[in-house]
Write a protein that holds these residues in place. Structure first.
Motif, PDB file in Angstrom:
ATOM      1  N   ALA A  46      39.853  42.690 -23.385  1.00 54.52           N
ATOM      2  CA  ALA A  46      41.150  42.824 -24.063  1.00 54.52           C
ATOM      3  C   ALA A  46      41.798  44.165 -23.737  1.00 54.52           C
ATOM      4  O   ALA A  46      43.006  44.260 -23.543  1.00 54.52           O
ATOM      5  CB  ALA A  46      40.956  42.698 -25.574  1.00 54.52           C
ATOM      6  N   VAL A  47      41.003  45.219 -23.680  1.00 55.83           N
ATOM      7  CA  VAL A  47      41.568  46.550 -23.461  1.00 55.83           C
ATOM      8  C   VAL A  47      41.913  46.774 -21.991  1.00 55.83           C
ATOM      9  O   VAL A  47      42.932  47.400 -21.668  1.00 55.83           O
ATOM     10  CB  VAL A  47      40.618  47.646 -23.992  1.00 55.83           C
ATOM     11  N   ALA A  48      41.088  46.239 -21.090  1.00 53.03           N
ATOM     12  CA  ALA A  48      41.406  46.361 -19.664  1.00 53.03           C
ATOM     13  C   ALA A  48      42.749  45.692 -19.367  1.00 53.03           C
ATOM     14  O   ALA A  48      43.529  46.171 -18.536  1.00 53.03           O
ATOM     15  CB  ALA A  48      40.293  45.755 -18.820  1.00 53.03           C
ATOM     16  N   ALA A  49      43.045  44.598 -20.063  1.00 54.36           N
ATOM     17  CA  ALA A  49      44.327  43.914 -19.868  1.00 54.36           C
ATOM     18  C   ALA A  49      45.485  44.818 -20.282  1.00 54.36           C
ATOM     19  O   ALA A  49      46.549  44.822 -19.652  1.00 54.36           O
ATOM     20  CB  ALA A  49      44.353  42.614 -20.668  1.00 54.36           C
TER      21      ALA A  49
ATOM     22  N   ARG B 102      47.280  56.590 -20.577  1.00 57.21           N
ATOM     23  CA  ARG B 102      45.831  56.835 -20.454  1.00 57.21           C
ATOM     24  C   ARG B 102      45.104  55.999 -21.525  1.00 57.21           C
ATOM     25  O   ARG B 102      44.953  56.421 -22.661  1.00 57.21           O
ATOM     26  CB  ARG B 102      45.561  58.323 -20.630  1.00 57.21           C
ATOM     27  N   VAL B 103      44.691  54.804 -21.128  1.00 57.67           N
ATOM     28  CA  VAL B 103      44.094  53.880 -22.098  1.00 57.67           C
ATOM     29  C   VAL B 103      42.579  54.131 -22.198  1.00 57.67           C
ATOM     30  O   VAL B 103      41.889  54.237 -21.181  1.00 57.67           O
ATOM     31  CB  VAL B 103      44.363  52.413 -21.694  1.00 57.67           C
ATOM     32  N   VAL B 104      42.123  54.224 -23.430  1.00 55.15           N
ATOM     33  CA  VAL B 104      40.699  54.441 -23.717  1.00 55.15           C
ATOM     34  C   VAL B 104      40.304  53.431 -24.777  1.00 55.15           C
ATOM     35  O   VAL B 104      41.070  53.183 -25.712  1.00 55.15           O
ATOM     36  CB  VAL B 104      40.467  55.884 -24.245  1.00 55.15           C
ATOM     37  N   SER B 105      39.127  52.821 -24.632  1.00 55.97           N
ATOM     38  CA  SER B 105      38.673  51.929 -25.705  1.00 55.97           C
ATOM     39  C   SER B 105      37.580  52.635 -26.507  1.00 55.97           C
ATOM     40  O   SER B 105      36.770  53.382 -25.951  1.00 55.97           O
ATOM     41  CB  SER B 105      38.156  50.605 -25.140  1.00 55.97           C
TER      42      SER B 105
ATOM     43  N   ALA C 122      36.848  48.966 -17.442  1.00 55.28           N
ATOM     44  CA  ALA C 122      36.244  47.641 -17.224  1.00 55.28           C
ATOM     45  C   ALA C 122      34.994  47.464 -18.084  1.00 55.28           C
ATOM     46  O   ALA C 122      34.671  46.345 -18.527  1.00 55.28           O
ATOM     47  CB  ALA C 122      35.899  47.454 -15.749  1.00 55.28           C
ATOM     48  N   ASN C 123      34.307  48.579 -18.369  1.00 55.59           N
ATOM     49  CA  ASN C 123      33.078  48.498 -19.171  1.00 55.59           C
ATOM     50  C   ASN C 123      33.356  48.199 -20.636  1.00 55.59           C
ATOM     51  O   ASN C 123      32.443  47.884 -21.407  1.00 55.59           O
ATOM     52  CB  ASN C 123      32.298  49.813 -19.078  1.00 55.59           C
ATOM     53  N   SER C 124      34.612  48.276 -21.015  1.00 58.20           N
ATOM     54  CA  SER C 124      34.976  47.938 -22.388  1.00 58.20           C
ATOM     55  C   SER C 124      34.579  46.506 -22.734  1.00 58.20           C
ATOM     56  O   SER C 124      34.357  46.175 -23.902  1.00 58.20           O
ATOM     57  CB  SER C 124      36.482  48.140 -22.572  1.00 58.20           C
TER      58      SER C 124
END
Ligand SMILES: NC(=O)c1ccc[n+]([C@@H]2O[C@H](COP(=O)([O-])OP(=O)(O)OC[C@H]3O[C@@H](n4cnc5c(N)ncnc54)[C@H](OP(=O)(O)O)[C@@H]3O)[C@@H](O)[C@H]2O)c1
Length: 231
Positions: free
Chosen positions: A121-124, A134-137, A189-191
């Motif tokens: 969901a977060v990679a999307a 800068r997206v971080v999960s 991607a590891n999210s």
């Protein structure tokens, strides 16, 4: 040196997870702005959170206003609402850190891993927003119940994934200030693994009737290793 945000927005901060995150942030001395679809609901939640945290620095406004004001934006809304909200606030996110706690749970089978096409969901969200945000999960595997109870320490690590390592550093530092241990867990991607873990934890909670919800601990990581340059 890790940047310290001046103002952190918690969108969906009227809900269970967002309230917990906001409470711990405010208790740690951060200025926090709660976002909601309703400015009135945000203001009411902010007043309650500020009082519980002993902070005068918690305000509440509509989601877009909160995203515009803050330099770090934390997303704590249901998966079904995630992308629509990201679209709404996209222009306000340029150059900022977006921390996404979204887990792609698909009721009613929430104890079963059901990751979306693309894997996460977060990679999307990172793909949609591009490199300018800068997206971080983080926080997917920390139960709201524990975050909301300031009287006890949270016995759980926070997996922090993101392609931008300095942004990850900021989130690890924020988690530490909240009384949690943030663990660098690799690229966005590891999210997928962190998102999938939530369904495992829900299954474990059901089987073992865990009060407040189970969490995870990563073994073998020392403070010394944590303070070395992130890879
Ligand atoms: N609960 C937990 O223990 C936990 C733990 C880890 C991760 N998470 C994740 O954190 C996220 C939030 O979980 P939660 O339990 O806090 O959820 P929640 O309480 O059901 O919802 C959080 C907030 O999201 C907003 N919202 C709800 N539907 C929306 C919609 N259609 N459009 C826009 N906003 C909407 C609401 O705020 P307004 O009505 O004020 O706009 C609501 O207060 C989820 O992705 C969840 O998987 C939860």
């Amino acid at each position: 040196m890790t940047e310290r945000p001046n103002l952190i927005a918690v969108l969906g901060g009227t809900g269970a997870e967002g309230r917990g995150v906001a409470l711990r942030l405010a208790h740690a001395g951060y200025a926090v702005v709660i976002g909601s679809r309703s400015a009135e609901s945000a203001a009411a939640a902010a007043a309650a959170i500020g009082e519980a945290a002993g902070s005068a620095n918690v305000s509440g406004v509509a989601n877009l206003d909160a995203a515009k004001r803050a330099d770090v934006v934390i997303l704590t809304v249901p998966y079904a609402a995630q992308m629509a909200l990201v679209c709404e606030i996209k222009d306000a996110l340029a150059g900022k850190i977006l921390v996404d706690a979204t887990v792609p749970l698909m009721p009613p089978k929430v104890a079963r891993v059901q990751l979306p096409g693309g894997g996460s969901a977060v990679a999307a969200v990172q793909e949609f927003l591009g490199e300018g945000v800068r997206v971080v999960s983080a926080f997917q595997d920390v139960a709201a119940h524990h975050l909301q109870d300031l009287a006890h320490a949270v016995d759980c690590d926070v997996l922090v994934c993101g392609d931008d390592v300095p942004a990850r550093e900021v989130v690890v530092a924020i988690a530490r200030d909240m009384g949690l241990r943030g663990i660098h867990a690799g690229p966005i991607a590891n999210s997928a693994a962190a998102e999938a873990l939530t369904s495992l934890l829900i299954a474990i909670n059901r089987r073992y009737k865990v009060p407040g919800g189970a969490g995870i601990r990563i073994t073998g990581v020392t403070e010394d290793a944590d303070s070395r340059e992130a890879r």
